[in-house]
Design a protein around this motif. Sequence first.
Motif, PDB file in Angstrom:
ATOM      1  N   THR A 117      -0.667 -28.638  27.109  1.00 33.71           N
ATOM      2  CA  THR A 117       0.272 -28.695  27.920  1.00 33.71           C
ATOM      3  C   THR A 117      -0.518 -28.655  29.072  1.00 33.71           C
ATOM      4  O   THR A 117      -1.721 -28.490  29.118  1.00 33.71           O
ATOM      5  CB  THR A 117       0.505 -27.520  27.278  1.00 33.71           C
ATOM      6  OG1 THR A 117       0.680 -26.492  27.429  1.00 33.71           O
ATOM      7  CG2 THR A 117       1.795 -28.348  26.349  1.00 33.71           C
ATOM      8  N   ASN A 118       0.445 -29.562  29.796  1.00 34.90           N
ATOM      9  CA  ASN A 118      -0.124 -29.092  31.778  1.00 34.90           C
ATOM     10  C   ASN A 118       0.044 -28.155  32.293  1.00 34.90           C
ATOM     11  O   ASN A 118       0.857 -27.621  32.240  1.00 34.90           O
ATOM     12  CB  ASN A 118       0.202 -30.603  32.080  1.00 34.90           C
ATOM     13  CG  ASN A 118      -0.544 -30.846  33.323  1.00 34.90           C
ATOM     14  OD1 ASN A 118      -1.358 -30.288  33.586  1.00 34.90           O
ATOM     15  ND2 ASN A 118       0.687 -31.556  33.930  1.00 34.90           N
TER      16      ASN A 118
ATOM     17  N   SER B  34      -0.595 -27.143  34.906  1.00 34.88           N
ATOM     18  CA  SER B  34       0.221 -27.074  36.606  1.00 34.88           C
ATOM     19  C   SER B  34       1.328 -26.718  36.740  1.00 34.88           C
ATOM     20  O   SER B  34       1.469 -26.148  37.787  1.00 34.88           O
ATOM     21  CB  SER B  34       0.277 -28.343  36.970  1.00 34.88           C
ATOM     22  OG  SER B  34       0.616 -29.611  36.993  1.00 34.88           O
ATOM     23  N   GLU B  35       2.397 -26.685  35.651  1.00 32.73           N
ATOM     24  CA  GLU B  35       3.880 -25.513  36.016  1.00 32.73           C
ATOM     25  C   GLU B  35       3.559 -23.885  36.293  1.00 32.73           C
ATOM     26  O   GLU B  35       3.846 -24.023  37.273  1.00 32.73           O
ATOM     27  CB  GLU B  35       4.428 -26.315  35.337  1.00 32.73           C
ATOM     28  CG  GLU B  35       5.811 -25.910  35.528  1.00 32.73           C
ATOM     29  CD  GLU B  35       6.267 -25.245  34.857  1.00 32.73           C
ATOM     30  OE1 GLU B  35       6.117 -25.822  33.574  1.00 32.73           O
ATOM     31  OE2 GLU B  35       7.251 -24.026  35.260  1.00 32.73           O
ATOM     32  N   PRO B  36       2.840 -23.769  34.998  1.00 26.58           N
ATOM     33  CA  PRO B  36       2.411 -22.488  35.477  1.00 26.58           C
ATOM     34  C   PRO B  36       1.919 -21.642  36.553  1.00 26.58           C
ATOM     35  O   PRO B  36       1.648 -20.402  36.371  1.00 26.58           O
ATOM     36  CB  PRO B  36       1.631 -21.805  33.397  1.00 26.58           C
ATOM     37  CG  PRO B  36       1.718 -23.188  33.461  1.00 26.58           C
ATOM     38  CD  PRO B  36       2.628 -24.006  33.782  1.00 26.58           C
TER      39      PRO B  36
ATOM     40  N   ASN C 125       2.068 -22.957  39.305  1.00 17.73           N
ATOM     41  CA  ASN C 125       2.488 -23.213  40.222  1.00 17.73           C
ATOM     42  C   ASN C 125       3.306 -22.573  40.242  1.00 17.73           C
ATOM     43  O   ASN C 125       3.388 -21.436  41.754  1.00 17.73           O
ATOM     44  CB  ASN C 125       3.480 -24.872  40.288  1.00 17.73           C
ATOM     45  CG  ASN C 125       2.146 -25.812  41.262  1.00 17.73           C
ATOM     46  OD1 ASN C 125       1.286 -25.521  41.682  1.00 17.73           O
ATOM     47  ND2 ASN C 125       2.835 -27.182  40.009  1.00 17.73           N
ATOM     48  N   ALA C 126       4.152 -21.530  39.725  1.00 17.69           N
ATOM     49  CA  ALA C 126       4.822 -20.046  38.620  1.00 17.69           C
ATOM     50  C   ALA C 126       3.760 -19.776  39.527  1.00 17.69           C
ATOM     51  O   ALA C 126       4.281 -18.457  40.686  1.00 17.69           O
ATOM     52  CB  ALA C 126       5.192 -20.396  37.059  1.00 17.69           C
TER      53      ALA C 126
ATOM     54  N   LYS D 192       3.832 -19.535  43.596  1.00 21.97           N
ATOM     55  CA  LYS D 192       4.921 -19.032  44.268  1.00 21.97           C
ATOM     56  C   LYS D 192       5.587 -17.337  44.432  1.00 21.97           C
ATOM     57  O   LYS D 192       5.802 -16.782  45.148  1.00 21.97           O
ATOM     58  CB  LYS D 192       5.595 -20.274  43.957  1.00 21.97           C
ATOM     59  CG  LYS D 192       5.973 -21.299  44.476  1.00 21.97           C
ATOM     60  CD  LYS D 192       6.568 -22.684  44.045  1.00 21.97           C
ATOM     61  CE  LYS D 192       6.542 -23.953  44.404  1.00 21.97           C
ATOM     62  NZ  LYS D 192       7.135 -24.423  43.717  1.00 21.97           N
TER      63      LYS D 192
ATOM     64  N   HIS E 125       4.290 -15.861  32.318  1.00 19.03           N
ATOM     65  CA  HIS E 125       5.316 -16.836  32.147  1.00 19.03           C
ATOM     66  C   HIS E 125       4.847 -16.932  31.182  1.00 19.03           C
ATOM     67  O   HIS E 125       4.436 -18.177  30.465  1.00 19.03           O
ATOM     68  CB  HIS E 125       4.653 -18.283  33.150  1.00 19.03           C
ATOM     69  CG  HIS E 125       5.339 -19.385  33.873  1.00 19.03           C
ATOM     70  ND1 HIS E 125       5.352 -20.217  32.892  1.00 19.03           N
ATOM     71  CD2 HIS E 125       6.172 -19.374  34.059  1.00 19.03           C
ATOM     72  CE1 HIS E 125       6.149 -21.649  33.134  1.00 19.03           C
ATOM     73  NE2 HIS E 125       7.031 -20.126  34.404  1.00 19.03           N
TER      74      HIS E 125
ATOM     75  N   ASP F 258       5.398 -29.968  46.229  1.00 24.29           N
ATOM     76  CA  ASP F 258       5.470 -31.094  45.916  1.00 24.29           C
ATOM     77  C   ASP F 258       5.888 -32.872  46.339  1.00 24.29           C
ATOM     78  O   ASP F 258       6.673 -33.497  45.035  1.00 24.29           O
ATOM     79  CB  ASP F 258       6.445 -30.948  44.711  1.00 24.29           C
ATOM     80  CG  ASP F 258       6.068 -30.725  43.177  1.00 24.29           C
ATOM     81  OD1 ASP F 258       6.826 -30.211  42.008  1.00 24.29           O
ATOM     82  OD2 ASP F 258       4.226 -30.992  43.295  1.00 24.29           O
TER      83      ASP F 258
ATOM     84  N   GLN G 259      -3.242 -28.872  43.235  1.00 20.49           N
ATOM     85  CA  GLN G 259      -1.947 -26.950  43.088  1.00 20.49           C
ATOM     86  C   GLN G 259      -1.446 -26.796  44.397  1.00 20.49           C
ATOM     87  O   GLN G 259      -1.426 -28.149  44.961  1.00 20.49           O
ATOM     88  CB  GLN G 259      -2.746 -25.922  41.997  1.00 20.49           C
ATOM     89  CG  GLN G 259      -3.724 -26.174  41.216  1.00 20.49           C
ATOM     90  CD  GLN G 259      -2.528 -25.943  40.369  1.00 20.49           C
ATOM     91  OE1 GLN G 259      -2.667 -26.705  39.134  1.00 20.49           O
ATOM     92  NE2 GLN G 259      -1.844 -25.402  39.886  1.00 20.49           N
ATOM     93  N   THR G 260      -0.330 -26.188  44.069  1.00 25.02           N
ATOM     94  CA  THR G 260      -0.013 -25.886  45.336  1.00 25.02           C
ATOM     95  C   THR G 260      -0.706 -25.089  46.547  1.00 25.02           C
ATOM     96  O   THR G 260      -1.818 -24.692  46.352  1.00 25.02           O
ATOM     97  CB  THR G 260       1.415 -24.456  45.060  1.00 25.02           C
ATOM     98  OG1 THR G 260       2.412 -25.225  43.738  1.00 25.02           O
ATOM     99  CG2 THR G 260       2.953 -24.632  46.401  1.00 25.02           C
TER     100      THR G 260
END
Lengths: 624, 285
Positions: A25-26, A28-30, A32-33, A36, A51, B88, B107-108
């Motif tokens: 899996t990629n 970048s999403e976790p 970024n979470a 944030k 996460h 984004d 990334q962010t």
Amino acid sequence: MLDFFTIFSKGGLVLWCYTFQGVKTNFSEPINALIKSVILQERGGSALFNHGALQMKYKLDNEFELVFVVGYQKILSLLYVDKFIDDVHRTFRDRYRQKLLEGSLILLTTNFDFESMFTKMLRNAEETKTQQVVMKKFHESDKAKKTVKSLVIDQNKKDGKETENKAKVIKKGSPKSITNGTGSVESSPKTQRETESPEIARNREKFIQKRTKVAKATMKEGKKAPERKGKLNRVWDKGGTAKDTKDLDYSAPPTMTNGHSNEQVEKEELTEEQRALCRNIRALDDDDEDEEIEELEVDEKKSSGGFFSVFRGLVGAKGLTKEALQPALDTMGDHLIAKNVAADIAKKMCDSVATKLEGKVLGTFSTIAYTVKQSLNESLVQILTPKRRVDILRDVLESQRAGKPYVITFCGVNGVGKSTNLAKICFWLMENGFRVLIAACDTFRAGAVEQLRTHTARLSALHPPSMHGGRESVHLFEKGYGKDAAGIAMQAINTAREMRHDVVLVDTAGRMQDNEPLMRALAKLIAVNSPDLVLFVGEALVGNEAVDQLVKFNQALADHSNVQNPRTIDGIVLTKFDTIDDKVGAAISMTYTTGQPIVFVGTGQSYPDLRSLNAKAVVNALLK
Amino acid sequence: MPNMRVKQLLPPKPFEIFHMERSCCEVRLEMSSSIEYYNQLMKDAGVDGGVFAVLIGLFIVFCTAVLWRFITGSSSNRNGVLLIGLSDAGKTNLFSQLVSGTGRSTQTSLKENEASYAVEGAKRSESLTLLDLPGHEAIRQQFVEKFKDKARGIVYIVDSETFQKNIKDVAEFLFQILTDKSINKISPKVCIACNKQDKLMAKSKKVIQLQLEKELNTVRKTQSAALSSTSGSGDDNVYLGIKGEEFQFSHVKKFKLEFLECNAKSDDGAKSNIDEVKSWISSLV
């Protein structure tokens, strides 16, 4: 065992990324979470983040503006991760120090070839983890190294003559220790001291050590250390055997050659010892003076270094350490608490500022206090700035277009100003041309319905139907006292839909956060009616209670609803803002706890007294 | 021996006078006499000494102020191009494409990215600074405040794929930028770059323009009706467009708004296409 490891700059450019085999899996999403919710919400005190099934640990490098993130499955409890991140951080920084000091252009164009070193370090870390701790054999332990004689408790020294013997023993012990040097100071007096408390033993040893320093200068060193004797027969002076008859014969006058008589001998010994003690004490004083002089000199050296270190601190290139930051952070923490920020929120803010500043290199002419204050200012503004768009009028327009009413629910503890602020918000909405329905779901407090009826009458007078094309702009929906609040709310919303009202304002009864049946009733009201906006009304006078209230309200709303994604508090109304001068800390406590923005601020008891929050002004007042 | 005495009787030679001890009284006398001389000169010329000193002081201050403004405040010093937009939208990716020509995974952003950008065919003294500011709601206002004075051009990047979902947020941020007082004073050139055009569901720039006009019309109404802030101020923002008329981008003339299409990512087969943005940036110089 790890899932991934990423190194990216604080500006967002990924410098190096490593995904372990078999993991597709990629990430970048976790990540970024993580960014944030943790870093941007100033929860930087703990470096752990969950996460889903993934647990992530991160580390900030404030000198080169980098972030190191490692992710692994939550069910595995890996112990080497903390140390591993630190090692990787250090290695990466040392290896690419030159490149990192140059600007973003170099970061963009370099290809960081870190993989071989990384795999090597990972293997080391995993191996040290798997090394079993082997139990020591007996002959390796310390106990085997002691001799049996040292462990033997000397029975004769136990009671009765303890004090006298102790005194004699000290004196006997000290010459031993003097001549033995520093090495055997502990061992020789040890056998005689088993019966004492450890503290007295420690103090005595300190005393003896001091005297050894002195003794080297003043006392003679002719005495030899007596051989550690084996068990000897106790010899009593004048014990009554045949050998002592000579001594017990007092008929003859005492002679000098034999030494003096025993008493005189003892007296002389005592005086000798006392004189020696006095000498020692004086010598000790000298010693102390010497020490003091030494310390003064050291201090002077330090202070002379300190004189230059002021300039060095201004110009130097050293990173900040936690110890250097601690006093400034403590002052700021106390200042925040004095301004009515909840105590553990203030502490968490200071911890997150410490994480952000650790290792940072100060610019010229900026002191630590100034840097800490700046960083804290930024963090506080960041917390008070809403994380989503806050525009009630726009959302109401949207609902109006969709043909359904916009439902706002007010909840909070007793006496914070729910009904008053509901009336103010109603006035504001009416000023903007919307039709409002007030639902009186406070069926408990005496006079609640009458209060709302009075407000409705007044608002109607202020906005007569003639102003709005012949239609009443405000109505009250009430069913008296004692009924179920959730049912009344549902009926109110249906009525609003039929009568084409734009907004429904639901007033609920005030309740304490640990009153379980009432919290369950509130959760039911919110879960059943699913309002568009759940506002928590809190007064600005509250201190540490704010955190408790919000946490318990959110928890109750989450626990007692049966849906997958329960509705929790969406916004905060901060009331009685005119009663606090500049002790505006409650705003910080509330927004930090929930992460939700402050939507309205109540500044008085009349209808126009409604404001929106200005984050910068509040933070300036807070840090003044 | 008579020679020596004769030597002593001779008067001191000129250079010896310098080595003679001059008492401070003598020195002071000399100085005061020269001051009196100059005072006399000025009195003859008709100028009062005190006023003269004040005039000289003012002149020095004036010169310093002019120099200062010349060094720091002139418009030629404002050579920043801000890349702003929602989280984004693709700002950091576009930044890396513009600066280095290669895309990079991102990334962010927590902080701004800054790099100098050389426009082709321009003089070396006219190099621009590209500033990629973070888009996260909590921190973007701080960064905009910090860098807005340096802006010669603003690129507002919009994610064309998720535009329909986020139109309210896009419009609100754009509204904040266009009505900001100091930005209006500087009036940089603004372009709206519709990014991610390679995606299937990406909207074209015409559609985005129309939808933004409608949304900004509404936002204009609701923002003007918003509550005033606790500090009392907050109503100094400029009114966008023309009062009483439906909002159109052509009403906002001072920013010379343009709509561009671009596509910053260069993997998955689609090549990155940022030529429109590049030519727009070159037009800033």
